[in-house]
Design an enzyme around this catalytic site. Structure first.
Site, short mmCIF file in Angstrom:
data_model
loop_
_atom_site.label_atom_id
_atom_site.label_comp_id
_atom_site.label_asym_id
_atom_site.label_seq_id
_atom_site.Cartn_x
_atom_site.Cartn_y
_atom_site.Cartn_z
N SER A 173 0.87 -1.27 -0.03
CA SER A 173 0.00 0.10 -0.08
C SER A 173 0.89 1.27 0.07
O SER A 173 2.05 1.12 -0.37
CB SER A 173 -1.04 0.06 1.17
OG SER A 173 -1.88 1.02 1.22
N ASN A 174 0.20 2.31 0.29
CA ASN A 174 1.12 3.78 0.39
C ASN A 174 0.55 4.36 1.58
O ASN A 174 -0.14 4.14 2.24
CB ASN A 174 1.26 4.30 -0.94
CG ASN A 174 -0.37 4.88 -1.49
OD1 ASN A 174 -1.05 5.48 -0.54
ND2 ASN A 174 -0.82 4.18 -2.42
N ARG A 175 1.34 5.47 1.59
CA ARG A 175 1.03 6.59 3.04
C ARG A 175 -0.17 7.35 2.87
O ARG A 175 -0.66 8.10 3.79
CB ARG A 175 2.32 7.21 3.03
CG ARG A 175 3.39 6.34 3.74
CD ARG A 175 4.74 7.39 3.98
NE ARG A 175 4.34 8.76 4.33
CZ ARG A 175 4.85 9.99 3.98
NH1 ARG A 175 5.89 9.91 3.03
NH2 ARG A 175 4.59 11.00 4.65
#
Ligand SMILES: Cc1cc2nc3c(=O)[nH]c(=O)nc-3n(C[C@H](O)[C@H](O)[C@H](O)COP(=O)(O)O)c2cc1C
Length: 407
Positions: free
Chosen positions: A210-212
Site C-alpha cells: 500500500s502507500n502512505r
C-alpha cells in the site's frame, strides 16, 4: 449592510476558562446586526452567568433541554433548522469529542446534531489537550464533515504555560463565520465522483502492498462538493476517516475494485476527481494462503490499470481532475502527466515535504490545466484547499464550455 445583518445565529458556549470572551464575541455579532440565541453548556454556567448573555442578546438563554418553562427547549430542532449558522466559542475538548462522536446529551450537542447550517467551532484549551491524539482525531473528524474548526492561538494560557490553546480573537471567529456563510451552492444537483485514500494490493491473505495516503484530501473534497450542493459519490480505499454523511460511500480495497467503481459511477457525472493514491503495481499471483517462513522472497509485480487515463479516454463529458504526488521536478512531471492522461486539471503536490501532502492536515498545491494555465495555491488546511480546487474547476468549466472540442 453587513453580511450578518438579520442572520439568525446560535452561539454555543462551553466550560472553558475563556467563556468570558464569548461575551465580547456576542457583542460583535449583535453589533453586526445578527440575531443571536446563546446556548450555554451546564459547565459554561460555572464560568459566566446566563444573565449577562440574556441581557446582551435580548433573548432567553438556552441551556436545559427539559426545562418545562422554556418553549425554546421543546423547539430545539426547529431552532437549529432556522439558524443560518452555529458558532461554538469557546469549544472545550469535551464538546469536540461529543460532537465528533454524535453524542447528544445536552441542549448544545443535541442542537448540533439537528443543525444543517454551517458550524464554526473555536476551541480553547490547555496546549497538551489540544495536541492529544484523541482531540486531534476529533478535530479531523469534524473538519471532514465540513465543520469549520479554527486553530487556537498560541500564547500564554490560564495554566501559566505558553502553548497553542487560546481562543482565537473575536474578529477571526467572525471572519470564519462569514466565510462559512458565503459557501456557494454552485454544484447543486450535479453528480461528482471523488476517489480517496490508498489501495491495498494483497500479497497473501494477511499482507498487502500500500502507500502512505491518509485520504484526507479526497474526503475534504467530497465534503466541500457536498456542501456546495453536489450529489457526491466517494470511492475510497481503506482510511481511518469518517466519510461525509451527505456523500454516497463506496468502500474498496484494491486498484481493480476502485477502477470498476469509478467507471460505473463516472458515467453521468459532471466532475470526476481522482485524489486516491492508487497502487501502481499489484502482485501477479497473490498467494491463497499465508506465506510461511523467513526465506528470501521475490514478488512478481504487474502494473495496475491507469484508471485516470481510462476515464478520460471514455470521453463521458465529465470534467476530469487528477492528482500528482511528486518528490522532484514537480512542475515538469505534473505537466507531463496532465498531457499524457488527457485530463482537464491536475493538482500537483510535493510529497517529499513532511509538513504537507501525504498524511498531513495541510497542503500546498499547484494547479495545472489543459489550456496551459497554472496557479500555485498558498499552504492552507486541506479543507480550504478543497474549496479552492472546486473554485478552479468551476471557473474552468465556465470558461471552456465546449471543452471536449479541443481534445
Ligand atoms: C477552571 C477550569 C478551566 C477549564 N478550562 C477548560 C478549557 O479551557 N478547555 C477545555 O477543554 N476544558 C476546560 N476545563 C474542563 C471542562 O470544563 C470540562 O471538561 C467540562 O466537562 C466541559 O464541559 P462542557 O464541554 O459540557 O462545557 C476547565 C475546567 C476548569 C475547572
Amino acid at each position: 449592510m453587513s453580511t450578518l445583518d438579520g442572520r439568525e445565529l446560535i452561539l454555543g458556549v462551553t466550560g472553558s476558562i475563556a467563556a468570558y470572551k464569548a461575551v465580547y464575541l456576542l457583542r460583535e455579532l449583535t453589533r453586526a446586526g445578527a440575531r443571536v440565541s446563546v446556548c450555554l453548556s451546564e459547565h459554561a454556567r460555572e464560568f459566566v452567568g446566563p444573565l449577562t448573555f440574556r441581557t446582551l442578546s435580548g433573548r432567553p438563554v438556552l441551556s436545559d433541554l427539559f426545562d418545562p418553562q422554556s418553549d425554546a427547549a421543546v423547539e430545539h430542532v426547529a431552532l437549529a433548522e432556522r439558524a443560518h449558522a452555529v458558532i461554538v466559542a469557546p469549544a472545550t475538548a469535551n464538546l469536540l469529542g461529543k460532537a465528533a462522536a454524535g453524542i447528544a446529551d445536552d441542549f448544545l450537542t443535541t442542537l448540533l446534531l439537528a443543525a444543517r447550517c454551517p458550524v464554526v467551532m473555536a476551541p480553547a484549551m490547555d496546549g497538551g489537550m489540544w495536541e492529544h491524539p484523541a482531540v486531534v482525531a476529533n478535530v479531523a473528524t469534524l473538519r471532514g464533515r465540513g465543520v469549520t474548526v479554527l486553530e487556537p492561538d498560541a500564547g500564554a494560557l490560564a495554566s501559566g504555560l505558553s502553548a497553542r490553546g487560546r481562543l482565537p480573537e473575536a474578529d477571526v471567529i467572525v471572519e470564519a463565520l462569514l466565510t462559512a456563510l458565503t459557501v456557494r451552492r454552485d454544484l447543486d444537483g450535479q453528480r461528482v465522483v471523488v476517489t480517496a485514500g490508498p489501495t491495498r494490493e494483497p500479497i497473501d491473505p494477511v499482507r498487502y502492498i500500500s502507500n502512505r495516503s491518509s485520504g484526507r484530501m479526497g474526503y475534504a473534497l467530497a465534503a466541500a462538493a457536498a456542501r456546495r450542493g453536489a450529489l457526491v459519490t466517494l470511492v475510497s480505499g481503506p482510511t481511518t476517516l469518517m466519510p461525509p454523511t451527505a456523500a454516497t460511500f463506496v468502500p474498496v480495497q484494491t486498484a481493480e475494485q476502485m477502477r470498476e467503481a469509478v467507471l460505473r459511477h463516472a458515467a453521468g457525472s459532471a466532475v470526476v476527481i481522482k485524489a486516491a493514491a492508487v497502487a501502481d503495481y499489484r502482485v501477479r499471483n497473490a498467494a491463497d494462503q499465508k506465506i510461511k517462513g523467513k526465506r528470501d522472497l521475490t514478488l512478481d509485480l504487474t502494473p495496475n490499470a491507469d484508471i485516470l487515463a481510462e476515464v478520460a479516454a471514455r470521453d463521458t463529458g465529465a470534467f476530469i481532475v487528477g492528482f500528482a504526488a511528486e518528490t522532484n521536478d514537480v512542475v515538469a512531471n505534473a505537466r507531463a502527466k496532465l498531457e499524457a492522461k488527457g485530463i482537464d486539471l491536475l493538482v500537483a503536490n510535493d510529497v517529499s515535504r513532511r509538513d504537507i501532502g501525504f498524511d498531513a492536515e495541510e497542503n500546498e498545491v499547484l494547479l495545472l490545466d489543459r489550456w496551459g494555465g497554472s496557479r500555485a495555491l498558498p499552504r492552507m488546511a486541506k479543507t480550504a484547499v478543497a474549496d479552492a480546487i472546486l473554485d478552479e474547476i468551476q471557473a474552468l468549466r465556465a470558461a471552456h464550455p465546449v471543452r471536449k472540442a479541443v481534445r
